[in-house]
Design an enzyme around this catalytic site. Structure first.
Site, PDB file in Angstrom:
ATOM      1  CG  ASP A   6      -2.014  -1.019   1.144  1.00 23.27           C
ATOM      2  OD1 ASP A   6      -2.372  -1.395   0.018  1.00 23.27           O
ATOM      3  OD2 ASP A   6      -2.516  -1.436   2.189  1.00 23.27           O
ATOM      4  CB  CYS A  63     -10.206 -22.980  -0.240  1.00 23.80           C
ATOM      5  SG  CYS A  63     -10.442 -21.320  -0.924  1.00 23.80           S
ATOM      6  CB  CYS A  66      -7.210 -16.456  -3.855  1.00 23.22           C
ATOM      7  SG  CYS A  66      -6.145 -17.206  -2.609  1.00 23.22           S
ATOM      8  CB  CYS A  70      -4.297 -15.175  -9.165  1.00 25.92           C
ATOM      9  SG  CYS A  70      -3.220 -13.732  -9.298  1.00 25.92           S
ATOM     10  CB  CYS A  85      -1.476  -8.097  -7.974  1.00 25.64           C
ATOM     11  SG  CYS A  85      -3.176  -7.687  -7.554  1.00 25.64           S
ATOM     12  CB  CYS A 116      -8.026 -13.140  -5.156  1.00 25.44           C
ATOM     13  SG  CYS A 116      -7.774 -11.433  -4.661  1.00 25.44           S
ATOM     14  CB  CYS A 120     -12.402 -15.083  -1.027  1.00 24.80           C
ATOM     15  SG  CYS A 120     -11.864 -15.331   0.680  1.00 24.80           S
TER      16      CYS A 120
END
Length: 185
Positions: A6, A63, A66, A70, A85, A116, A120
């Site tokens: 970020d 799981c 994602c 992707c 990403c 993702c 989810c």
């Protein structure tokens, strides 16, 4: 282990986890018990003495949904590479490499990704937001030709309060061009 990608000088997701607001999923999103990963994080810096919160003990169920969905294949075992990403790439300034363009072309979105989050398991039944401003004036489509015809000032007036506007219209136009072009272009 926790990547800081970020633009905030504070590690918002880490601090939110430490404050007991949720846990970090394999997709690196903060996952809240009621809202899943569909939440925003804000930070208040204060000198007030506050009671210390307990970090969440919940964990991602791993799981792998994602990882499988992707577009950039950000997930490699236990590692997450934000540079792959699609959301990151659609916000990145300048020209992109052929591999980055290939990732952007995988979905029709010109800003962001959220694949993702869409798959989810922790987002199966998120609670609706109690904040009316997050339910109003939703924009599901953007006329890129109209955006291209706008001056920067007109764009800022029309869309300046929208999350996708912070990088400006050139990035949106660039991404749209990548998506609409064929690999040979």
């Amino acid at each position: 282990m926790f990547p800081v990608v970020d633009t905030s000088p504070l590690a918002d997701r880490y601090m939110a986890r430490m404050a007991g607001l949720g846990f970090i999923g394999d997709n690196q999103c903060l996952i809240h018990e009621n809202y899943g990963s569909y939440c925003f994080i804000g930070t208040i810096v204060t000198t007030a003495v506050l009671e210390i919160d307990t970090p969440s003990t919940r964990e991602c169920i791993h799981c792998r949904r994602c990882k499988e969905i992707c577009p950039g294949r950000c997930f490699d075992g236990k590692n997450y590479d934000y540079r792959l990403c699609k959301s990151y790439l659609t916000q990145k300034k300048g020209d992109l490499s052929s591999e980055e363009i290939r990732i952007i072309r995988k979905t029709p979105y010109i800003f962001g990704c959220d694949e993702c989050q869409r798959v989810c398991a922790h987002n199966r039944t998120p609670a609706p937001t109690p904040i009316p401003e997050f339910r109003q004036n939703l924009l599901t489509r953007l006329d890129i030709a109209a955006v291209a015809a706008m001056t920067n000032k007109e764009f800022k007036e029309a869309y300046g309060k929208r999350a996708f506007a912070w990088r400006g219209k050139k990035i949106l136009i660039r991404n749209d061009g990548y998506i609409k072009s064929t690999p040979e272009d």
